[in-house]
Design a protein around this motif. Structure first.
Motif, PDB file in Angstrom:
ATOM      1  N   SER A 256     -15.258  39.621  14.373  1.00 49.36           N
ATOM      2  CA  SER A 256     -14.339  38.532  14.065  1.00 49.36           C
ATOM      3  C   SER A 256     -14.703  38.036  12.678  1.00 49.36           C
ATOM      4  O   SER A 256     -15.836  37.603  12.433  1.00 49.36           O
ATOM      5  CB  SER A 256     -14.480  37.396  15.077  1.00 49.36           C
ATOM      6  N   ALA A 257     -13.735  38.145  11.771  1.00 55.86           N
ATOM      7  CA  ALA A 257     -14.002  37.756  10.385  1.00 55.86           C
ATOM      8  C   ALA A 257     -14.207  36.255  10.269  1.00 55.86           C
ATOM      9  O   ALA A 257     -15.146  35.791   9.617  1.00 55.86           O
ATOM     10  CB  ALA A 257     -12.848  38.201   9.490  1.00 55.86           C
ATOM     11  N   THR A 258     -13.340  35.494  10.929  1.00 52.38           N
ATOM     12  CA  THR A 258     -13.418  34.044  10.741  1.00 52.38           C
ATOM     13  C   THR A 258     -14.594  33.425  11.502  1.00 52.38           C
ATOM     14  O   THR A 258     -15.141  32.410  11.092  1.00 52.38           O
ATOM     15  CB  THR A 258     -12.103  33.359  11.171  1.00 52.38           C
ATOM     16  N   GLN A 259     -15.010  34.057  12.623  1.00 54.40           N
ATOM     17  CA  GLN A 259     -16.187  33.564  13.343  1.00 54.40           C
ATOM     18  C   GLN A 259     -17.468  34.202  12.791  1.00 54.40           C
ATOM     19  O   GLN A 259     -18.559  33.886  13.247  1.00 54.40           O
ATOM     20  CB  GLN A 259     -16.095  33.897  14.838  1.00 54.40           C
ATOM     21  N   ASN A 260     -17.289  35.129  11.857  1.00 46.55           N
ATOM     22  CA  ASN A 260     -18.420  35.833  11.248  1.00 46.55           C
ATOM     23  C   ASN A 260     -19.289  36.522  12.308  1.00 46.55           C
ATOM     24  O   ASN A 260     -20.517  36.424  12.292  1.00 46.55           O
ATOM     25  CB  ASN A 260     -19.251  34.868  10.386  1.00 46.55           C
ATOM     26  N   ILE A 261     -18.638  37.213  13.226  1.00 42.17           N
ATOM     27  CA  ILE A 261     -19.361  37.942  14.277  1.00 42.17           C
ATOM     28  C   ILE A 261     -19.313  39.444  13.991  1.00 42.17           C
ATOM     29  O   ILE A 261     -18.230  40.010  13.805  1.00 42.17           O
ATOM     30  CB  ILE A 261     -18.747  37.662  15.669  1.00 42.17           C
ATOM     31  N   GLY A 262     -20.457  40.059  13.931  1.00 43.13           N
ATOM     32  CA  GLY A 262     -20.532  41.509  13.725  1.00 43.13           C
ATOM     33  C   GLY A 262     -20.387  41.945  12.278  1.00 43.13           C
ATOM     34  O   GLY A 262     -20.477  43.141  11.980  1.00 43.13           O
ATOM     35  N   ILE A 263     -20.176  41.004  11.378  1.00 46.12           N
ATOM     36  CA  ILE A 263     -19.867  41.376   9.990  1.00 46.12           C
ATOM     37  C   ILE A 263     -21.107  41.903   9.267  1.00 46.12           C
ATOM     38  O   ILE A 263     -21.024  42.808   8.436  1.00 46.12           O
ATOM     39  CB  ILE A 263     -19.217  40.198   9.216  1.00 46.12           C
ATOM     40  N   ASP A 264     -22.286  41.347   9.618  1.00 46.47           N
ATOM     41  CA  ASP A 264     -23.506  41.853   8.968  1.00 46.47           C
ATOM     42  C   ASP A 264     -23.754  43.321   9.348  1.00 46.47           C
ATOM     43  O   ASP A 264     -24.123  44.141   8.504  1.00 46.47           O
ATOM     44  CB  ASP A 264     -24.720  40.977   9.322  1.00 46.47           C
ATOM     45  N   LEU A 265     -23.481  43.670  10.608  1.00 45.05           N
ATOM     46  CA  LEU A 265     -23.664  45.068  11.026  1.00 45.05           C
ATOM     47  C   LEU A 265     -22.677  45.976  10.299  1.00 45.05           C
ATOM     48  O   LEU A 265     -23.004  47.096   9.907  1.00 45.05           O
ATOM     49  CB  LEU A 265     -23.451  45.211  12.535  1.00 45.05           C
ATOM     50  N   LEU A 266     -21.471  45.457  10.127  1.00 44.58           N
ATOM     51  CA  LEU A 266     -20.454  46.216   9.413  1.00 44.58           C
ATOM     52  C   LEU A 266     -20.899  46.461   7.968  1.00 44.58           C
ATOM     53  O   LEU A 266     -20.734  47.559   7.420  1.00 44.58           O
ATOM     54  CB  LEU A 266     -19.127  45.438   9.450  1.00 44.58           C
ATOM     55  N   MET A 267     -21.510  45.438   7.378  1.00 44.92           N
ATOM     56  CA  MET A 267     -21.992  45.592   5.992  1.00 44.92           C
ATOM     57  C   MET A 267     -23.115  46.642   5.929  1.00 44.92           C
ATOM     58  O   MET A 267     -23.161  47.458   5.007  1.00 44.92           O
ATOM     59  CB  MET A 267     -22.464  44.237   5.453  1.00 44.92           C
ATOM     60  N   ASN A 268     -23.986  46.603   6.932  1.00 45.89           N
ATOM     61  CA  ASN A 268     -25.036  47.638   6.979  1.00 45.89           C
ATOM     62  C   ASN A 268     -24.420  49.033   7.030  1.00 45.89           C
ATOM     63  O   ASN A 268     -24.883  49.957   6.372  1.00 45.89           O
ATOM     64  CB  ASN A 268     -25.912  47.468   8.231  1.00 45.89           C
ATOM     65  N   LEU A 269     -23.372  49.144   7.842  1.00 43.84           N
ATOM     66  CA  LEU A 269     -22.727  50.449   7.992  1.00 43.84           C
ATOM     67  C   LEU A 269     -22.064  50.914   6.704  1.00 43.84           C
ATOM     68  O   LEU A 269     -22.014  52.103   6.408  1.00 43.84           O
ATOM     69  CB  LEU A 269     -21.660  50.367   9.077  1.00 43.84           C
ATOM     70  N   MET A 270     -21.522  49.956   5.952  1.00 43.21           N
ATOM     71  CA  MET A 270     -20.897  50.326   4.684  1.00 43.21           C
ATOM     72  C   MET A 270     -21.943  50.951   3.762  1.00 43.21           C
ATOM     73  O   MET A 270     -21.671  51.901   3.025  1.00 43.21           O
ATOM     74  CB  MET A 270     -20.251  49.101   4.030  1.00 43.21           C
ATOM     75  N   VAL A 271     -23.146  50.401   3.823  1.00 44.79           N
ATOM     76  CA  VAL A 271     -24.237  50.959   3.025  1.00 44.79           C
ATOM     77  C   VAL A 271     -24.669  52.320   3.583  1.00 44.79           C
ATOM     78  O   VAL A 271     -24.808  53.299   2.858  1.00 44.79           O
ATOM     79  CB  VAL A 271     -25.431  49.976   2.997  1.00 44.79           C
ATOM     80  N   ASP A 272     -24.850  52.365   4.917  1.00 44.57           N
ATOM     81  CA  ASP A 272     -25.435  53.572   5.522  1.00 44.57           C
ATOM     82  C   ASP A 272     -24.452  54.735   5.656  1.00 44.57           C
ATOM     83  O   ASP A 272     -24.842  55.889   5.536  1.00 44.57           O
ATOM     84  CB  ASP A 272     -25.962  53.251   6.938  1.00 44.57           C
ATOM     85  N   SER A 273     -23.181  54.425   5.943  1.00 45.47           N
ATOM     86  CA  SER A 273     -22.276  55.519   6.312  1.00 45.47           C
ATOM     87  C   SER A 273     -21.113  55.745   5.360  1.00 45.47           C
ATOM     88  O   SER A 273     -20.345  56.677   5.554  1.00 45.47           O
ATOM     89  CB  SER A 273     -21.706  55.272   7.709  1.00 45.47           C
ATOM     90  N   MET A 274     -20.966  54.879   4.372  1.00 50.41           N
ATOM     91  CA  MET A 274     -19.858  55.109   3.446  1.00 50.41           C
ATOM     92  C   MET A 274     -20.387  55.781   2.181  1.00 50.41           C
ATOM     93  O   MET A 274     -21.565  55.692   1.855  1.00 50.41           O
ATOM     94  CB  MET A 274     -19.159  53.785   3.112  1.00 50.41           C
ATOM     95  N   PRO A 275     -19.514  56.488   1.452  1.00 49.27           N
ATOM     96  CA  PRO A 275     -19.959  57.286   0.311  1.00 49.27           C
ATOM     97  C   PRO A 275     -20.355  56.445  -0.903  1.00 49.27           C
ATOM     98  O   PRO A 275     -19.828  55.348  -1.096  1.00 49.27           O
ATOM     99  CB  PRO A 275     -18.718  58.117  -0.031  1.00 49.27           C
ATOM    100  N   SER A 276     -21.255  56.965  -1.687  1.00 49.48           N
ATOM    101  CA  SER A 276     -21.497  56.429  -3.029  1.00 49.48           C
ATOM    102  C   SER A 276     -20.642  57.279  -3.963  1.00 49.48           C
ATOM    103  O   SER A 276     -20.154  58.343  -3.557  1.00 49.48           O
ATOM    104  CB  SER A 276     -22.974  56.555  -3.386  1.00 49.48           C
TER     105      SER A 276
END
Ligand SMILES: Nc1nc2c(ncn2[C@@H]2O[C@H](COP(=O)(O)OP(=O)(O)O)[C@@H](O)[C@H]2O)c(=O)[nH]1
Ligand SMILES: [Mg+2]
Length: 691
Positions: A256-276
């Motif tokens: 939930s973006a507005t409740q800021n739930i799970g967003i930190d994990l999503l950010m970790n995933l952007m680092v770990d699983s998305m391309p440079s």
């Protein structure tokens, strides 16, 4: 700016309007400490929505750029608009990203616009992730939303997380790979908890599914998995990255973006699983010298090259040009070569974009998304490069326009200002088109939809202080003839001394649609002096500009001049021109004149439920359905429809389909107007002339 290319992530947020992209960007900026307060779209205080037209609509109309640091990586976030009216900008700015995060609304599910954004990302071969957002809302349903994405999206979506609690009670997520559960406090901070007892079974079976899915990315892992071997978390994370980058599958997370739930994990995933930028293939372009294909790898020491994805036009601050570096490194100031415009340009300060502000940047390497102010020649789609290593990249074209309005000035005397100011707006919005139509004497502004054009008019007022009025454009009807006739045009006047005498015989006959006009001189012998032939032609052309039916230009006819006579004293160029003009008018009246109208070729994409309504509506617009096709759950209708019946299609399709239908159209050809419709049009022209 990160000097470390491998530590850079360029991620676009895409999906239908209202899914929560801008709110998600806000939460990420907040979690990273880049902004100190979590703004809300409806309060008009987010980092990414700041233009007056966005604040008024509480919805993005233009892509926003920002960056933040997270886990020793630098993330450039591109918050694209999800409304079809602004999709051209979405498409252009997606080019700057290496990966796309598709935001799905857990209540509304997938809309056609989400599918279109998905296709855009697919066209660029971008690795994707999906976040099912708004899980805190009433009627939100993770399972239903996931089922929908798995039915529609390819590559295969795979579940990485499960929500803890639902709707009002949504409070955290279980990360399946680590088997760890988190709940969130009001500030978006995670706290580890035991996996709730009632979720144990679900977690176990979903984890098995996930491992099986992830292993697919790696043959070695599949084998070991099938042999019953336990795979380590590290191995799974490495395979998750590999499978995401190769577009074998698409990880799905929840939040939930507005409740800021799970967003930190999503950010970790952007680092770990998305391309440079290093993970992308070298970018192909052409050598402007010889036209052969060349490419540039994301090498900081290679020759500099970049392409422009967006331009902002500000009447005071001037142009701001946003581009993505492909190769090489740029200093904080200097010069570059614009290979598309074949011009050298100087820039004074390289800039990083942080929402509505810009900050000085010290330099930019491969993958950087940066900006320059006040460039003279450079516009969206241009390639910038080293003077000594020229290259041109193919960028996407703006989307073709869908709706047109006649634009005019509210106050007299502003006509020129309307035109020149709109031309400036075209710089920042290449999906707008401005045409002066000589046939109707109107200035036509075309764009992606009614809202697109309306926001443009608002921008004209805000940025250039000029007020415009929109009207339905006049349809550029034409006339033609259907029969072959032969007539005489004679102009004879005796006025005291010198008289006037011109006399010609012409044959008028129809030509195929789109052939325009042809004039043939078939005079044999010396019946009429050759010298006057061009004057007859001039007369014919002049007269054909005002057709006999309703004054529209007459086209697709052939005139053959085959006879005539002249008078040694009274004949003149003027007299023959008048004779030609009279001849044409007389001939056209006898040759069964008809009206022609522009026909658009249209492609409509809609969910199946609305097919009946759309077909019925097309019928009432004199549309002809040429074909139907289905793609997934979408139906695609191809039809040809008269322009006059299609001028207001954008809002009508919107209301027919609740915003789920899309269409594209282009001019196809001119066709005869059916008699009953023609009568009406001619009647209206007569009435407007009497006024
Ligand atoms: N309840 C709830 N509302 C949200 C969530 N994310 C966004 N919204 C609201 O949904 C609306 C649209 O959000 P916005 O970020 O503008 O969506 P965008 O069009 O995708 O950028 C706004 O009113 C947001 O406050 C969420 O996770 N939960
Ligand atoms: Mg938005």
């Amino acid at each position: 700016m990160s000097e470390n290319v491998a530590g850079l992530r360029n991620i676009a947020l895409a999906g239908h309007s209202g899914g929560g992209k801008t709110s998600l960007a806000e939460a990420m900026l907040y979690n990273s400490g880049t902004i100190k307060r979590l703004g809300r779209v409806e309060d008009g205080n987010t980092a990414m929505d700041f233009e007056a037209e966005e604040l008024k609509r509480t919805s993005s109309i233009s892509s926003g750029f920002h960056q933040f640091d997270w886990k020793k990586h630098t993330i450039n976030i591109i918050d694209t608009p999800g409304d079809q009216n602004f999709f051209s900008d979405t498409l252009s700015c997606l080019q700057a990203a290496d990966g796309t995060l598709v935001v799905i609304d857990a209540v509304d599910g997938i809309k056609v616009q989400t599918e279109q954004a998905w296709e855009f990302a697919g066209n660029f071969q971008q690795p994707c992730m999906i976040v099912i957002n708004k899980l805190d809302r009433e009627r939100a349903d993770f399972a239903r939303a996931f089922k929908e994405v798995s039915e529609i999206f390819d590559p295969k979506p795979i579940i990485l997380q499960l929500p803890i609690g639902a709707e009002d009670d949504f409070k955290g997520v279980v990360d399946l790979i680590s088997g760890q559960a988190y709940v969130y406090n009001e500030d978006g901070k995670a706290q580890k908890i035991e996996i709730p007892a009632d979720m144990q079974d679900e977690v176990k079976s979903e984890k098995e599914n996930l491992i099986e899915n992830i292993a697919e990315a790696d043959d070695d892992l599949v084998e070991r998995y099938l042999e019953g071997e336990e795979l380590t978390e590290e191995e799974l994370r490495a395979a998750l990255r590999k499978g995401t980058l190769t577009r074998t599958f698409v990880p799905v997370v929840c939040g939930s973006a507005t409740q800021n739930i799970g967003i930190d994990l999503l950010m970790n995933l952007m680092v770990d699983s998305m391309p440079s930028p290093m993970d992308r293939e070298p970018r192909a372009g052409t050598d402007p010298a010889g036209g052969e294909e060349i490419e540039r790898a994301p090498d900081p020491d290679g020759p500099f090259s970049a392409f422009v994805v967006k331009t902002l036009a500000d009447p005071y601050a001037g142009r701001l040009t946003i581009f993505r570096v492909v190769s090489g490194t740029l200093g904080s100031d200097g010069t570059f070569y614009n290979a598309s415009k074949e011009a050298k340009e100087r820039f004074n300060q390289l800039l990083t974009i942080t929402g509505k502000e810009q900050k000085p940047a010290t330099g930019a390497g491969p993958g950087s998304i940066v900006a320059m102010a006040k460039l003279k020649e450079t516009l969206t789609g241009d390639t910038l490069c080293d003077d000594g290593a020229k290259i041109i990249y193919q960028c996407v074209d703006p989307l073709p326009s869908l709706i047109s309005f006649a634009i005019s000035a509210k106050s007299k005397g502003d006509e020129d200002k309307i035109y020149s100011s709109t031309v400036k707006l075209l710089e920042e919005d290449p999906s707008l088109k401005l045409d002066r139509i000589s046939e109707t004497k109107e200035i036509i502004l075309s764009g992606q939809g009614q809202i697109h054009i309306e926001t443009t008019v608002e921008k004209l007022k805000r940025k250039f202080n000029v007020e415009a009025v929109l009207n339905t454009p006049k349809v550029p009807y034409r006339e033609t003839i259907k029969k072959k006739v032969r007539v005489q045009g004679k102009h004879k006047k005796q006025t005291g001394g010198h008289g006037q005498f011109g006399d010609c015989w012409i044959q008028l006959e129809p030509m195929a649609r789109g052939k325009g006009f042809e004039f043939v001189d078939a005079i044999v012998g010396g019946v009429s002096p050759k010298a006057y032939m061009p004057d007859v032609e001039k007369g014919v052309i002049e007269s054909s500009q005002k057709g006999v039916l309703a004054g529209f230009v007459c086209v697709d006819f052939k005139v053959t001049l085959d006879d005539g006579s002249f008078h040694a004293v009274d004949s003149s160029e003027m007299a023959f021109k008048i004779a030609g003009s009279l001849a044409f008018k007389k001939a056209a009246e006898q040759a069964q004149p008809v009206l022609l109208e522009p026909i658009m070729s249209v492609t409509i994409t809609t969910p199946e439920d609305f097919m009946g309504d759309i077909m019925g509506d097309l019928n009432s617009r004199r549309g002809k359905v040429l074909g139907m096709d289905s793609a997934g759950r979408k139906q695609i209708i191809k039809a040809s429809v008269p322009m006059s019946e299609f001028l207001t299609y954008a809002p009508d399709l919107r209301s027919m389909t609740g915003g789920r239908g899309l269409y594209a159209m282009e001019f196809s050809h001119y066709d005869e107007v059916p008699a009953h419709a023609a009568e009406k049009i001619i009647e209206e022209v007569k009435k407007s002339k009497e006024k």
